[in-house]
Design an enzyme around this catalytic site. Structure first.
Site, PDB file in Angstrom:
ATOM      1  N   ASP A 289     -14.859 -32.759  18.239  1.00 43.24           N
ATOM      2  CA  ASP A 289     -14.103 -31.508  18.267  1.00 43.24           C
ATOM      3  C   ASP A 289     -13.506 -31.184  19.643  1.00 43.24           C
ATOM      4  OD1 ASP A 289     -15.942 -31.771  16.145  1.00 43.24           O
ATOM      5  OD2 ASP A 289     -15.896 -29.621  15.745  1.00 43.24           O
TER       6      ASP A 289
ATOM      7  N   GLU B  89     -10.100 -28.667  15.179  1.00 39.70           N
ATOM      8  CA  GLU B  89     -10.186 -27.307  14.621  1.00 39.70           C
ATOM      9  C   GLU B  89     -10.729 -26.267  15.598  1.00 39.70           C
ATOM     10  OE1 GLU B  89     -12.686 -25.784  11.861  1.00 39.70           O
ATOM     11  OE2 GLU B  89     -14.394 -26.151  13.141  1.00 39.70           O
ATOM     12  N   ASN B  90     -11.151 -26.697  16.794  1.00 43.41           N
ATOM     13  CA  ASN B  90     -11.604 -25.735  17.812  1.00 43.41           C
ATOM     14  C   ASN B  90     -10.716 -25.775  19.051  1.00 43.41           C
ATOM     15  OD1 ASN B  90     -14.505 -26.950  16.591  1.00 43.41           O
ATOM     16  ND2 ASN B  90     -14.287 -24.739  16.644  1.00 43.41           N
TER      17      ASN B  90
ATOM     18  N   ASN C 205     -13.905 -25.801   9.152  1.00 44.15           N
ATOM     19  CA  ASN C 205     -14.031 -24.457   8.596  1.00 44.15           C
ATOM     20  C   ASN C 205     -13.153 -23.412   9.282  1.00 44.15           C
ATOM     21  OD1 ASN C 205     -15.912 -25.171  10.663  1.00 44.15           O
ATOM     22  ND2 ASN C 205     -16.929 -23.218  10.386  1.00 44.15           N
ATOM     23  N   HIS C 206     -12.676 -23.705  10.506  1.00 42.86           N
ATOM     24  CA  HIS C 206     -11.821 -22.735  11.200  1.00 42.86           C
ATOM     25  C   HIS C 206     -10.346 -23.130  11.168  1.00 42.86           C
ATOM     26  CE1 HIS C 206     -15.323 -20.703  12.626  1.00 42.86           C
ATOM     27  NE2 HIS C 206     -15.736 -21.713  13.378  1.00 42.86           N
TER      28      HIS C 206
ATOM     29  N   HIS D  10     -17.019 -32.693   8.277  1.00 38.33           N
ATOM     30  CA  HIS D  10     -17.229 -31.551   9.176  1.00 38.33           C
ATOM     31  C   HIS D  10     -18.313 -30.680   8.546  1.00 38.33           C
ATOM     32  CE1 HIS D  10     -15.676 -29.164  12.531  1.00 38.33           C
ATOM     33  NE2 HIS D  10     -15.955 -28.109  11.797  1.00 38.33           N
TER      34      HIS D  10
ATOM     35  N   HIS E  80     -18.474 -31.037  13.932  1.00 35.60           N
ATOM     36  CA  HIS E  80     -18.780 -29.609  13.778  1.00 35.60           C
ATOM     37  C   HIS E  80     -19.949 -29.113  14.619  1.00 35.60           C
ATOM     38  CE1 HIS E  80     -19.171 -25.583  12.121  1.00 35.60           C
ATOM     39  NE2 HIS E  80     -20.399 -25.827  11.739  1.00 35.60           N
TER      40      HIS E  80
ATOM     41  N   HIS F 236     -20.915 -30.158  17.573  1.00 36.42           N
ATOM     42  CA  HIS F 236     -20.546 -30.222  18.992  1.00 36.42           C
ATOM     43  C   HIS F 236     -21.630 -30.851  19.867  1.00 36.42           C
ATOM     44  CE1 HIS F 236     -17.493 -26.649  18.450  1.00 36.42           C
ATOM     45  NE2 HIS F 236     -17.357 -27.605  17.560  1.00 36.42           N
TER      46      HIS F 236
HETATM   47 FE   FE2 Z   1     -16.454 -26.307  12.692  1.00 35.38          FE
END
Ligand code: FE2
Length: 258
Positions: free
Chosen positions: A8, A39-40, A67-68, A151, A176, A178
């Site tokens: 990520d 996604e982050n 998810n984000h 993820h 996800h 991290h």
């Molecule tokens: Fe995530």
């Protein structure tokens, strides 16, 4: 075929190290493709269209989500402009974008990328196992290199999906959490697996955020505004050497660069 899949990308520090180092890393490692979970990448939560464009222009071949991924509304129309950005395939019907894509580069073998989202300890979405079955059934037979970004939060769900897909895809790589895990392995039928490939961002932090904010949230139970950590970023991921003739991973190596 040599692929680096980066964990990520987190906030401005994650984007910065990537912009600074990626081209050299591509050359140094003789990378054919670089993929990353994005996604982050914007403020630590979500991905803006501008950041997505910059990351793709900087040398990321395919960005995956989680998810984000729908946090920033300007990303929705961006899905219509590129096939190099994926969101999890098991979002309910009607979600923008796509979760599985085949790429046929001029300078290498075709490959597919499938992005899935876990359900354990996460907001409910459709079944990732069923979504994977459907996506694989739809893949053309000549596409042997098949990479899955799962993820997800729970190690058990990640391992279960990996064994479910063992022998049917080249690799199942977790994202996800991290935190890079020390369990890179080849499963019995040859699929490469790693529970989490880690973070591209400030690792001396609480999952990328300033620890002070997170401590305050845990201690008080009150909502806190999280800020992206100022710690020095590093890059983490998994390096895959793949036999393109069979789609099998020869070696999977946890990768990090501080
Ligand atoms: Fe995530």
């Amino acid at each position: 075929m040599r692929i680096l899949f980066l964990g990520d990308i987190f906030g401005r520090p994650g984007r910065a190290i990537l912009f600074e180092r990626l081209r050299q890393i591509r050359r140094d490692h003789g990378l054919d493709r670089v993929l990353a979970n994005g996604e982050n990448a914007s403020g630590g939560i979500g991905l803006t269209a501008k950041a997505a464009r910059q990351l793709l222009d900087a040398g990321i071949d395919v960005l995956t989500g989680g998810n984000h991924i729908f946090r920033h509304r300007d990303l929705t129309p961006f899905f219509d402009t590129t096939d190099r950005l994926l969101r999890p395939a098991n979002y309910p019907k009607g979600a923008p974008g796509t979760g599985c894509q085949v790429y046929r580069p001029k300078d290498g073998p075709p490959y597919a990328v499938l992005n899935l989202l876990g359900r354990t300890f996460m907001a409910p979405v459709d079944c990732p196992f069923a979504a994977a079955e459907k996506a694989l059934a739809d893949l053309p037979g000549d596409v042997l290199v098949r990479l899955v970004d799962f993820h997800a939060e729970a190690t058990s769900e990640k391992k279960a999906l990996a064994y479910f897909l063992d022998g049917r895809v080249s690799a199942v790589l977790g994202t996800h959490t991290h935190v890079q895990t020390a369990d890179a392995q080849l499963l019995p039928r040859g699929t490469a697996y790693m529970t989490d490939i880690g973070l591209t961002g400030p690792t001396a932090s609480t999952l990328g955020m300033d620890p002070e904010d997170v401590i305050a949230r845990f201690r008080t139970g009150l909502p806190q505004r999280f800020t992206v950590s100022r710690a020095t970023p590093e890059m983490q991921g998994a390096l895959l050497d793949i036999d393109a003739a069979t789609g099998k991973v020869v070696t999977i190596t946890p990768w990090r660069l501080a």
